[in-house]
Design an enzyme around this catalytic site. Structure first.
Site, PDB file in Angstrom:
ATOM      1  N   SER A 138       6.980  90.367 -28.884  1.00  0.00           N
ATOM      2  CA  SER A 138       7.706  91.270 -29.773  1.00  0.00           C
ATOM      3  C   SER A 138       9.162  91.306 -29.349  1.00  0.00           C
ATOM      4  O   SER A 138       9.482  91.046 -28.177  1.00  0.00           O
ATOM      5  CB  SER A 138       7.114  92.687 -29.687  1.00  0.00           C
ATOM      6  N   TYR A 148       4.637  99.269 -23.414  1.00  0.00           N
ATOM      7  CA  TYR A 148       4.550  98.286 -24.497  1.00  0.00           C
ATOM      8  C   TYR A 148       5.623  97.213 -24.329  1.00  0.00           C
ATOM      9  O   TYR A 148       5.333  96.013 -24.295  1.00  0.00           O
ATOM     10  CB  TYR A 148       4.705  98.962 -25.854  1.00  0.00           C
TER      11      TYR A 148
END
Length: 260
Positions: A138, A148
């Site tokens: 990402s 994350y």
């Protein structure tokens, strides 16, 4: 026909990879937790594209789930020529509000599963002198965003390092780093997305097309949109604390996310 194994295959980027690879004539091994949905997806891909689509129901947050995928990837009688490590999820809230058990589960799915499945796939691929691995990360890998972002940063660093180590072997490894991608997830979860500018949204099929082009070109990192490439270039000029604050606010509003 060659075979591709895709995790988190039933929705979003994983489903887009399944459609594209089936259209290209690859047989598939589809991995996710929802067996009923996997079977429905497999039947549709077989009917539309004439490929074989096997189903592997597995939760990559568990030892049993990861081990089942490792076993399939290591099967030299039925080789997997393409691995897409796509399964992943996000968590609502910021550190330290998120339960530690959820953080550890995220690390297992994003890091341990990627490491172990990539390792299982590389051995047979090296012996054949060919193969491709896409580890879906990402753009959050490049900004401070708690566990994350840290886990996705690990995916990027691991993939690029492994690609360097395997140079000349015929095995290509690449980290795919999209931004916001339109999927069914936000609607199903009832999450508001009105504050995200329209230009930041990407189409999953286009993300996959761009990623596969970059893999074919031998790239170890793919940011599949010129707008996000420009945005990441700007991160070098913006204080990381500012970026982290923006990213954290987005995470609190748009998490949790699970696609495994």
């Amino acid at each position: 026909m060659t075979t591709a194994l895709i995790t988190g295959a039933t929705a979003g980027i994983g489903a887009a990879f399944a459609r594209r690879l089936a259209r290209d004539g690859h047989n598939l091994v589809l991995v996710a937790r929802d067996t009923e949905r996997l079977e429905r997806q497999a039947a549709e891909l077989h009917d539309h594209h004439g490929v074989e689509a096997a189903v592997l129901s597995a939760d990559l947050a568990t030892e049993e789930g990861i081990a089942a995928c490792e076993e399939r990837l290591a099967d030299r009688r039925h080789p997997v020529e393409m691995l897409v490590n796509n399964a992943g999820f996000g968590l609502k809230g910021s550190f330290p509000d998120v339960p530690i058990a959820d953080e550890l589960r995220m690390l297992r799915v994003h890091c341990e599963a990627v490491l172990r499945m990539t390792t299982a796939a590389v051995g047979p691929m090296r012996s054949r002198g060919r193969g491709g691995i896409v580890n879906v990360a990402s753009v959050a890998a490049f900004v401070p965003r708690g566990t994350y972002g840290a886990s996705k940063a690990w995916v990027v660093q691991f993939s690029q390092g492994a690609a360097r180590d395997l140079a000349g072997s015929g095995v290509r490894i690449m980290a795919l780093c999209p931004g916001f991608v339109r999927t069914e997830f936000h609607q199903r979860a009832g999450m508001g997305t009105s504050d995200i500018p329209g230009w930041m949204w990407l189409d999953a099929d286009r993300v996959v097309d761009a990623g596969l082009r970059d893999l074919a070109r031998g790239k170890s990192l793919s940011v599949p949109d010129p707008r996000y490439k420009a945005l990441l270039g700007a991160t070098k000029l913006v204080p990381r604390g500012v970026l982290g604050g923006v990213s954290s606010r987005a995470g609190r509003k748009y998490g949790p996310k699970r696609d495994s």
